[in-house]
Scaffold this motif. Sequence first.
Motif, PDB file in Angstrom:
ATOM      1  N   TYR A 403      43.343  70.066  49.527  1.00  0.00           N
ATOM      2  CA  TYR A 403      42.489  69.162  48.759  1.00  0.00           C
ATOM      3  C   TYR A 403      42.741  69.340  47.261  1.00  0.00           C
ATOM      4  O   TYR A 403      42.844  70.465  46.754  1.00  0.00           O
ATOM      5  N   GLY A 404      42.820  68.213  46.547  1.00  0.00           N
ATOM      6  CA  GLY A 404      42.994  68.250  45.103  1.00  0.00           C
ATOM      7  C   GLY A 404      44.283  68.895  44.658  1.00  0.00           C
ATOM      8  O   GLY A 404      44.296  69.608  43.643  1.00  0.00           O
ATOM      9  N   ASN A 405      45.349  68.645  45.417  1.00  0.00           N
ATOM     10  CA  ASN A 405      46.640  69.218  45.064  1.00  0.00           C
ATOM     11  C   ASN A 405      46.582  70.744  45.029  1.00  0.00           C
ATOM     12  O   ASN A 405      47.035  71.389  44.082  1.00  0.00           O
ATOM     13  N   HIS A 406      46.007  71.303  46.090  1.00  0.00           N
ATOM     14  CA  HIS A 406      45.882  72.757  46.266  1.00  0.00           C
ATOM     15  C   HIS A 406      45.126  73.411  45.100  1.00  0.00           C
ATOM     16  O   HIS A 406      45.517  74.454  44.584  1.00  0.00           O
ATOM     17  N   SER A 407      44.054  72.791  44.705  1.00  0.00           N
ATOM     18  CA  SER A 407      43.301  73.310  43.555  1.00  0.00           C
ATOM     19  C   SER A 407      42.364  74.452  43.934  1.00  0.00           C
ATOM     20  O   SER A 407      42.013  75.270  43.075  1.00  0.00           O
ATOM     21  N   LEU A 408      41.971  74.548  45.205  1.00  0.00           N
ATOM     22  CA  LEU A 408      40.994  75.554  45.618  1.00  0.00           C
ATOM     23  C   LEU A 408      41.679  76.829  46.073  1.00  0.00           C
ATOM     24  O   LEU A 408      42.821  76.809  46.554  1.00  0.00           O
ATOM     25  N   THR A 409      40.983  77.934  45.925  1.00  0.00           N
ATOM     26  CA  THR A 409      41.499  79.227  46.377  1.00  0.00           C
ATOM     27  C   THR A 409      41.213  79.424  47.853  1.00  0.00           C
ATOM     28  O   THR A 409      40.332  78.787  48.429  1.00  0.00           O
ATOM     29  N   TYR A 410      41.981  80.318  48.467  1.00  0.00           N
ATOM     30  CA  TYR A 410      41.775  80.605  49.882  1.00  0.00           C
ATOM     31  C   TYR A 410      40.415  81.260  50.128  1.00  0.00           C
ATOM     32  O   TYR A 410      39.793  81.038  51.170  1.00  0.00           O
ATOM     33  N   ARG A 411      39.984  82.053  49.195  1.00  0.00           N
ATOM     34  CA  ARG A 411      38.723  82.776  49.402  1.00  0.00           C
ATOM     35  C   ARG A 411      37.537  81.824  49.435  1.00  0.00           C
ATOM     36  O   ARG A 411      36.609  82.013  50.236  1.00  0.00           O
ATOM     37  N   TYR A 477      37.551  85.622  41.146  1.00  0.00           N
ATOM     38  CA  TYR A 477      38.436  85.363  40.014  1.00  0.00           C
ATOM     39  C   TYR A 477      39.783  86.067  40.165  1.00  0.00           C
ATOM     40  O   TYR A 477      40.776  85.644  39.556  1.00  0.00           O
ATOM     41  N   GLU A 478      39.851  87.107  40.965  1.00  0.00           N
ATOM     42  CA  GLU A 478      41.117  87.828  41.152  1.00  0.00           C
ATOM     43  C   GLU A 478      42.201  86.900  41.686  1.00  0.00           C
ATOM     44  O   GLU A 478      43.365  86.976  41.263  1.00  0.00           O
ATOM     45  N   GLU A 479      41.860  86.029  42.606  1.00  0.00           N
ATOM     46  CA  GLU A 479      42.856  85.097  43.141  1.00  0.00           C
ATOM     47  C   GLU A 479      43.249  84.067  42.091  1.00  0.00           C
ATOM     48  O   GLU A 479      44.422  83.659  42.034  1.00  0.00           O
ATOM     49  N   GLN A 480      42.311  83.650  41.283  1.00  0.00           N
ATOM     50  CA  GLN A 480      42.640  82.747  40.191  1.00  0.00           C
ATOM     51  C   GLN A 480      43.631  83.405  39.230  1.00  0.00           C
ATOM     52  O   GLN A 480      44.600  82.778  38.780  1.00  0.00           O
ATOM     53  N   LEU A 481      43.397  84.656  38.922  1.00  0.00           N
ATOM     54  CA  LEU A 481      44.281  85.377  38.010  1.00  0.00           C
ATOM     55  C   LEU A 481      45.682  85.500  38.590  1.00  0.00           C
ATOM     56  O   LEU A 481      46.696  85.342  37.884  1.00  0.00           O
ATOM     57  N   HIS A 482      45.757  85.744  39.876  1.00  0.00           N
ATOM     58  CA  HIS A 482      47.070  85.853  40.535  1.00  0.00           C
ATOM     59  C   HIS A 482      47.797  84.507  40.518  1.00  0.00           C
ATOM     60  O   HIS A 482      49.023  84.455  40.299  1.00  0.00           O
ATOM     61  N   ARG A 483      47.098  83.420  40.691  1.00  0.00           N
ATOM     62  CA  ARG A 483      47.708  82.097  40.672  1.00  0.00           C
ATOM     63  C   ARG A 483      48.196  81.744  39.269  1.00  0.00           C
ATOM     64  O   ARG A 483      49.232  81.067  39.105  1.00  0.00           O
ATOM     65  N   MET A 484      47.495  82.175  38.243  1.00  0.00           N
ATOM     66  CA  MET A 484      47.971  81.959  36.870  1.00  0.00           C
ATOM     67  C   MET A 484      49.298  82.653  36.641  1.00  0.00           C
ATOM     68  O   MET A 484      50.224  82.092  36.034  1.00  0.00           O
ATOM     69  N   GLU A 485      49.397  83.871  37.124  1.00  0.00           N
ATOM     70  CA  GLU A 485      50.637  84.617  36.949  1.00  0.00           C
ATOM     71  C   GLU A 485      51.791  83.965  37.697  1.00  0.00           C
ATOM     72  O   GLU A 485      52.923  83.905  37.197  1.00  0.00           O
ATOM     73  N   CYS A 486      51.526  83.448  38.875  1.00  0.00           N
ATOM     74  CA  CYS A 486      52.575  82.789  39.655  1.00  0.00           C
ATOM     75  C   CYS A 486      53.036  81.485  39.006  1.00  0.00           C
ATOM     76  O   CYS A 486      54.202  81.073  39.169  1.00  0.00           O
ATOM     77  N   MET A 487      52.161  80.844  38.284  1.00  0.00           N
ATOM     78  CA  MET A 487      52.493  79.575  37.624  1.00  0.00           C
ATOM     79  C   MET A 487      52.968  79.787  36.194  1.00  0.00           C
ATOM     80  O   MET A 487      53.104  78.827  35.428  1.00  0.00           O
TER      81      MET A 487
END
Length: 596
Positions: A403-411, A477-487
């Motif tokens: 949903y939303g171009n994978h905008s949501l986190t898995y958690r 927020y930890e998953e958000q931080l990890h996604r920032m690093e990957c991008m």
Amino acid sequence: MEVEAARRDASALDPELLQLPELAPGALRENSTIADALYTQWLVLPETAKLGPDGMEVEAARRDASALDPELLQLPELAPGALRENSTIADALYTQWLVLPETAKLVKSLIEDAKGGGALNVAGSSASTNAASSSSLPSMFPAGSAPPLSPRSTAGSPRVMRRGSGAGPSTLGSPLKLVSEPVREVIPQFYFKNGRPPPKDLKEQCLSRLDHLFFAGEGLQIQEFRPVIKDICKLPSFLSGVLFKKIDAACSGTVTRDAFIAYWINENKITLDTPSQIFEILRKPGCSYLTQEDFKPVLKELLATHPGLEFLQGTPEFQERYAETVIYRIFYSINRCGNGHLTLRELKRGNLVAAMQQLDEEEDINKVLRYFSYEHFYVIYCKFWELDTDHDFLIDKENLIRYGNHSLTYRIVDRVFAQVPRKFTSMTEGKMGYEDFVYFILSEEDKSSEPSLEYWFKCIDLDGNGILSTNEMQFFYEEQLHRMECMAQEPVLFEDILCQMIDMIGPENETYFTLRDLKKCKLSGNIFNILFNLNKFMAFETRDPFLIRQERENPTLTEWDRFAHREYIRLSMEEDGEDASNGSGDVWDESLEAPF
């Protein structure tokens, strides 16, 4: 006879009667005026002169007696129970009066009057004789030195009141101020179990209008009933079918004038407010709430009669989906407890009645943004259809993550499918149905509404204690931080983002957030975007001032209204076959996820 008995009592009086019996230690102390009067009486007695061997004490007492002010013997006002509590004092005073020489003269004169056949002038026999007898009353003072009588009549004496207390109601005076009985105010009836009865003029006006609608006492059929609900009931016209069947309980196909009067006027429906009238029309007999089933006949008539929905006449499946979507949106916004039972109080607090009235006057249904807009339904249904790849009308966790171009986190998706914010209505394990998706998309795209804040607050509150702690927010927020690093985005540390959130919300306690803190702040929706929606988080950090100015120019539009409008344009262009460069590709997805 009474005078003779008084003479015998006076002649046989023992001087010992002048000795007061034993009194309580505080009796004379509480009534010092009585004690002073008795002492003054004692001083003027002849026996008092015989006291004292050298005459010094007698001479002092004689001087005190000669200088005695007669006013001292005039007793001041006493409470009605003063002498009643000390009856021995009253008896002693009465005995003193009997042994006075003037008393014997009075008794003698009364005897002579009785022998001569005259009227016996006994004090207390009547109000008129009281004044006459008081002039001949023996006095304890020398002639000419008697003090003026007390303004209180003998009728106010406690002894006289005690004697006459058993003779029925008394009109005698009282030293106490009489308190008038409180006036009982008649309170008009303010609660009516079946509603307040209509005023006479309102009832006559209604009956006069009914005479023009019901011809010659004939009944009306369902297709002829719309003017009645518009002109008489002042309700939206698409409620006419429900009201018609409510009155025509026998399913005769017609509603007579008398049947309408019995339901609408005699049952006092006419005096109810508009939400209460709609509630009474829709609810089932014996129920104190509305369910989703109660709204289906209303939506069915709306689809059949509203000019803005005529194009759906040939597609019954979309008519059904539209009706379901409208009902889901109504219960999402108004039924705050989420139990599926819409109460009258919730109906009055919501804006559904105003939306229904606007819908009845507006031919363009897309201008009715609350609940009934077809464009909003189109966006919700198409979004669901895009995620439901196998088109079984169910979506799983992997579908929702797109949903939303994978905008949501898995958690956060895990928390949604754990049914923490809301129990799924689908009967399939691990699957989200269409109704569940409607609740999800409304909460995701408009985080400024209270239902949305409650939805996501439950997701973040891992332990369910009603507060969002620092550890709980850091977990998401930890998953958000990890996604920032990957991008290859510059990561923002949680400590920095926490300070930003505290400044944004201004909680009562800076160590945690409560739902009350979030509801007080207009920017609280951004807290959830920071924690689990990366696209909206980045859009908020790099928001365009031009778009912010556009939002402020039309503050009546909600975040959901703006999102639905943009998405409808995108979807309609895709349907028309426009290419990606004109707004049908990923470029739209990235820009349209911003909270503008």
